[in-house]
Design an enzyme around this catalytic site. Structure first.
Site, PDB file in Angstrom:
ATOM      1  N   THR A 131     -28.128 -34.831   3.777  1.00 60.47           N
ATOM      2  CA  THR A 131     -27.582 -35.079   4.999  1.00 60.47           C
ATOM      3  C   THR A 131     -28.483 -35.958   5.818  1.00 60.47           C
ATOM      4  O   THR A 131     -29.613 -36.245   5.537  1.00 60.47           O
ATOM      5  CB  THR A 131     -27.444 -33.683   5.570  1.00 60.47           C
ATOM      6  N   ASP A 132     -27.592 -36.476   6.824  1.00 66.80           N
ATOM      7  CA  ASP A 132     -28.465 -37.331   7.777  1.00 66.80           C
ATOM      8  C   ASP A 132     -29.328 -36.419   8.441  1.00 66.80           C
ATOM      9  O   ASP A 132     -30.118 -37.114   9.392  1.00 66.80           O
ATOM     10  CB  ASP A 132     -27.717 -38.227   8.558  1.00 66.80           C
ATOM     11  N   GLU A 133     -29.177 -35.099   8.645  1.00 62.00           N
ATOM     12  CA  GLU A 133     -29.733 -34.341   9.578  1.00 62.00           C
ATOM     13  C   GLU A 133     -31.354 -34.453   9.319  1.00 62.00           C
ATOM     14  O   GLU A 133     -32.232 -33.907  10.237  1.00 62.00           O
ATOM     15  CB  GLU A 133     -29.360 -33.038   9.566  1.00 62.00           C
ATOM     16  N   TYR A 156     -32.115 -25.505   8.624  1.00 59.99           N
ATOM     17  CA  TYR A 156     -31.274 -26.267   7.501  1.00 59.99           C
ATOM     18  C   TYR A 156     -31.601 -27.734   7.163  1.00 59.99           C
ATOM     19  O   TYR A 156     -32.004 -28.192   6.098  1.00 59.99           O
ATOM     20  CB  TYR A 156     -29.930 -26.294   8.200  1.00 59.99           C
ATOM     21  N   LYS A 160     -33.179 -29.265   3.673  1.00 62.34           N
ATOM     22  CA  LYS A 160     -32.754 -30.206   3.022  1.00 62.34           C
ATOM     23  C   LYS A 160     -33.737 -31.469   2.822  1.00 62.34           C
ATOM     24  O   LYS A 160     -33.743 -31.934   1.857  1.00 62.34           O
ATOM     25  CB  LYS A 160     -31.430 -30.989   3.690  1.00 62.34           C
TER      26      LYS A 160
HETATM   27  P1  NAD Z   1     -20.414 -25.572   1.613  1.00 67.73           P
HETATM   28  O1  NAD Z   1     -21.080 -24.530   2.251  1.00 67.73           O
HETATM   29  O2  NAD Z   1     -19.061 -25.779   2.136  1.00 67.73           O
HETATM   30  O3  NAD Z   1     -20.740 -25.431  -0.018  1.00 67.73           O
HETATM   31  C1  NAD Z   1     -21.633 -24.976  -0.613  1.00 67.73           C
HETATM   32  C2  NAD Z   1     -21.100 -24.689  -2.174  1.00 67.73           C
HETATM   33  O4  NAD Z   1     -22.392 -24.333  -2.705  1.00 67.73           O
HETATM   34  C3  NAD Z   1     -20.366 -23.597  -2.042  1.00 67.73           C
HETATM   35  O5  NAD Z   1     -19.182 -23.496  -2.830  1.00 67.73           O
HETATM   36  C4  NAD Z   1     -21.459 -22.189  -2.328  1.00 67.73           C
HETATM   37  O6  NAD Z   1     -20.752 -21.268  -3.045  1.00 67.73           O
HETATM   38  C5  NAD Z   1     -22.183 -23.259  -3.093  1.00 67.73           C
HETATM   39  N1  NAD Z   1     -23.405 -22.582  -3.253  1.00 67.73           N
HETATM   40  C6  NAD Z   1     -24.420 -22.008  -2.356  1.00 67.73           C
HETATM   41  N2  NAD Z   1     -25.361 -21.521  -2.850  1.00 67.73           N
HETATM   42  C7  NAD Z   1     -25.446 -21.610  -4.282  1.00 67.73           C
HETATM   43  C8  NAD Z   1     -26.356 -21.205  -5.142  1.00 67.73           C
HETATM   44  N3  NAD Z   1     -27.461 -20.520  -4.811  1.00 67.73           N
HETATM   45  N4  NAD Z   1     -25.827 -21.373  -6.389  1.00 67.73           N
HETATM   46  C9  NAD Z   1     -24.703 -21.905  -6.714  1.00 67.73           C
HETATM   47  N5  NAD Z   1     -23.700 -22.480  -5.775  1.00 67.73           N
HETATM   48  C10 NAD Z   1     -24.148 -22.296  -4.509  1.00 67.73           C
HETATM   49  O7  NAD Z   1     -20.919 -27.040   1.922  1.00 67.73           O
HETATM   50  P2  NAD Z   1     -20.547 -28.562   1.889  1.00 67.73           P
HETATM   51  O8  NAD Z   1     -20.311 -28.797   3.625  1.00 67.73           O
HETATM   52  O9  NAD Z   1     -19.387 -28.723   1.027  1.00 67.73           O
HETATM   53  O10 NAD Z   1     -22.003 -29.210   1.667  1.00 67.73           O
HETATM   54  C11 NAD Z   1     -22.118 -29.582   0.418  1.00 67.73           C
HETATM   55  C12 NAD Z   1     -23.436 -30.573   0.404  1.00 67.73           C
HETATM   56  O11 NAD Z   1     -23.306 -31.483   0.992  1.00 67.73           O
HETATM   57  C13 NAD Z   1     -24.546 -29.940   0.903  1.00 67.73           C
HETATM   58  O12 NAD Z   1     -25.475 -29.947  -0.114  1.00 67.73           O
HETATM   59  C14 NAD Z   1     -24.863 -30.340   2.158  1.00 67.73           C
HETATM   60  O13 NAD Z   1     -26.148 -30.268   2.603  1.00 67.73           O
HETATM   61  C15 NAD Z   1     -24.304 -31.645   2.059  1.00 67.73           C
HETATM   62  N6  NAD Z   1     -23.938 -32.288   3.199  1.00 67.73           N
HETATM   63  C16 NAD Z   1     -22.882 -31.935   4.025  1.00 67.73           C
HETATM   64  C17 NAD Z   1     -22.290 -32.468   5.069  1.00 67.73           C
HETATM   65  C18 NAD Z   1     -21.266 -31.812   5.979  1.00 67.73           C
HETATM   66  O14 NAD Z   1     -20.882 -32.119   7.038  1.00 67.73           O
HETATM   67  N7  NAD Z   1     -20.755 -30.755   5.794  1.00 67.73           N
HETATM   68  C19 NAD Z   1     -22.858 -33.843   5.330  1.00 67.73           C
HETATM   69  C20 NAD Z   1     -23.836 -34.201   4.577  1.00 67.73           C
HETATM   70  C21 NAD Z   1     -24.295 -33.619   3.456  1.00 67.73           C
HETATM   71  P1  TYD Z   2     -21.524 -28.164  13.114  1.00 69.49           P
HETATM   72  O1  TYD Z   2     -19.952 -28.475  12.694  1.00 69.49           O
HETATM   73  O2  TYD Z   2     -21.979 -26.852  13.122  1.00 69.49           O
HETATM   74  O3  TYD Z   2     -22.323 -29.320  12.273  1.00 69.49           O
HETATM   75  P2  TYD Z   2     -23.933 -29.782  12.673  1.00 69.49           P
HETATM   76  O4  TYD Z   2     -24.515 -28.912  13.399  1.00 69.49           O
HETATM   77  O5  TYD Z   2     -24.422 -29.785  11.094  1.00 69.49           O
HETATM   78  O6  TYD Z   2     -23.626 -31.332  13.134  1.00 69.49           O
HETATM   79  O7  TYD Z   2     -21.448 -28.688  14.585  1.00 69.49           O
HETATM   80  C1  TYD Z   2     -21.082 -30.057  15.164  1.00 69.49           C
HETATM   81  C2  TYD Z   2     -21.279 -30.088  16.561  1.00 69.49           C
HETATM   82  O8  TYD Z   2     -20.454 -28.962  17.283  1.00 69.49           O
HETATM   83  C3  TYD Z   2     -22.890 -29.666  16.850  1.00 69.49           C
HETATM   84  O9  TYD Z   2     -23.351 -30.688  17.737  1.00 69.49           O
HETATM   85  C4  TYD Z   2     -22.702 -28.297  17.272  1.00 69.49           C
HETATM   86  C5  TYD Z   2     -21.415 -28.291  18.046  1.00 69.49           C
HETATM   87  N1  TYD Z   2     -20.694 -26.832  17.656  1.00 69.49           N
HETATM   88  C6  TYD Z   2     -20.095 -26.231  19.045  1.00 69.49           C
HETATM   89  O10 TYD Z   2     -20.326 -26.968  20.156  1.00 69.49           O
HETATM   90  N2  TYD Z   2     -19.335 -25.046  18.963  1.00 69.49           N
HETATM   91  C7  TYD Z   2     -19.447 -24.375  17.801  1.00 69.49           C
HETATM   92  O11 TYD Z   2     -18.959 -23.209  17.794  1.00 69.49           O
HETATM   93  C8  TYD Z   2     -19.794 -25.035  16.559  1.00 69.49           C
HETATM   94  C9  TYD Z   2     -19.910 -24.422  15.176  1.00 69.49           C
HETATM   95  C10 TYD Z   2     -20.350 -26.338  16.627  1.00 69.49           C
END
Ligand code: NAD
Ligand code: TYD
Length: 350
Positions: A131-133, A156, A160
């Protein structure tokens, strides 16, 4: 036939990546390893369940013995690692689960890959999806590049960042062939309704308050999830081993501005009078340590590998809203936990 392990394939991004690879590459066999936490949902993949180049394996990446045994049995050629605990708010209330899965789980996969691939390997790849975070929080200007120093600020992002460091350590120390990608906020179908966009869609459908943290002035850079899956494909096939690639949408939005656009789209789609949804906006206590702004410079990926986002935000948001409105059963099931029954019926009773 090349065997590719995708971890976390039942989750939001993972399910799009699995579908993309299964449908596009029938010369690959895709193994989806997921332990199905609250965020994992096999109905996300019901359309590809019957494909002969797809197999689901329920396993926890924290179970190192089972992971080793699986790698030994299947001899995967490559790994695309997405399994993680992914929600910042949950990491604030329960950091340990993030340290366990995101760090220790990643190390288990690195060790298993190293064990079956050996040291001087050129054919294999461990692709770590991050992630960019990890880069921390920007002020009003500037962008994250691949050279930006790590400065994670939430449990988080710290977990990561740590996993990224371990992946690089296995590259330098053990010559494990790795690539890391760091992506901005994703949105689209199948996202668990705890993240901003699906949570607010669900709340608007149910006429519940929309909890905006702080003043709603935080900025995120949004990318449609299918563009992320495409980027992973491009990097997986053409990226340079040992390198990092930033992936982003060139699409920055202040939360409150995004929420107002979402409210407008929801009113239109639900046939409600203008401003009905906006009236649900409720300002609540800010998230602890809330990062102000994320913005990705994805020019390396565009210049070196030719990838750029293809879905405009307004279009992606409408597609996303349509998907949730057409999949209310999915929403009801994931919010009630009933989807666990799906797994039992599909896999345990046959
Ligand atoms: P998500 O929470 O929707 O899905 C995570 C998946 O991992 C789930 O299916 C869960 O069951 C599985 N999982 C969790 N713990 C596990 C374990 N111990 N063993 C096996 N499986 C396990 O997450 P997402 O939003 O799809 O993100 C996927 C990846 O992409 C993550 O690594 C996250 O850090 C990265 N990422 C997410 C975003 C975003 O905006 N959502 C952005 C950049 C990077
Ligand atoms: P989120 O979807 O949790 O992603 P991330 O924190 O990983 O960027 O949140 C996106 C933005 O929205 C973040 O600035 C937090 C804000 N947010 C709210 O204002 N209210 C909410 O209920 C949630 C879940 C997020």
């Amino acid at each position: 036939m090349k065997k590719i392990l995708i971890t976390g394939g039942a989750g939001f991004i993972g399910s799009h990546v699995v579908r993309h690879f299964v449908k596009k590459y029938n010369q690959y066999k895709i193994f989806n390893v997921d332990c199905l936490t609250y965020a994992g949902n096999l109905t996300n993949l019901s359309d590809i369940e019957g494909y002969s180049n797809y197999e689901f394996i329920k396993e926890d990446i924290n179970n190192d013995e089972a992971i080793f045994a699986l790698f030994e049995k299947e001899q995967f050629d490559a790994v695309i690692h997405l399994a993680a605990e992914s929600h910042v708010d949950r990491s604030i209330s329960n950091p340990k689960a993030f340290i366990q899965t995101n760090i220790m789980g990643t190390v288990n996969l690195l060790n298993a890959s190293k064990k079956i691939w050996g040291e001087e390997n050129k054919e294999n790849l461990f692709f770590h999806v991050s992630t960019d975070e990890v880069y921390g929080s920007l002020g009003d200007t500037g962008h994250f590049t691949e050279e930006t120093s790590y400065d994670p600020r939430s449990p988080y992002s710290a977990s990561k960042a740590s996993s990224d460091h371990f992946v690089r350590a296995w590259y330098h120390t053990y010559k494990l062939p790795i690539i890391i990608s760091n992506c901005s906020n994703n949105y689209g179908p199948n996202q668990f309704p705890e993240k901003l966009i699906p949570l607010f869609i669900n709340n608007i459908i149910n006429n519940k308050p929309l909890p905006v943290y702080g003043k709603g002035e935080n900025v995120r850079d949004w990318l449609y999830v299918i563009d992320h899956a495409e980027a992973i494909d491009v990097i997986f096939h053409n990226g340079k081993v040992g390198d990092t690639y930033n992936i982003g949408g060139h699409n920055e939005w202040k939360n409150i501005d995004l929420i107002k656009v979402l409210c407008k789209v929801m009113d239109e789609k639900l046939g409600r009078p203008e401003n009905t949804s906006e009236e649900l906006i409720t300002y609540v206590k800010d998230r602890a340590g809330h990062d102000l702004r994320y913005a990705i410079d994805a020019s390396k990926l565009q210049n070196e590998l030719g990838w750029k986002p293809s879905v405009q935000f307004e279009e992606g948001l409408k597609l996303t809203v349509d998907w949730y409105l057409n999949n209310k059963e999915w929403l009801n099931n994931v919010t009630s936990g009933d989807y666990q029954k799906y797994y039992e019926n599909q896999y345990l009773k046959r």
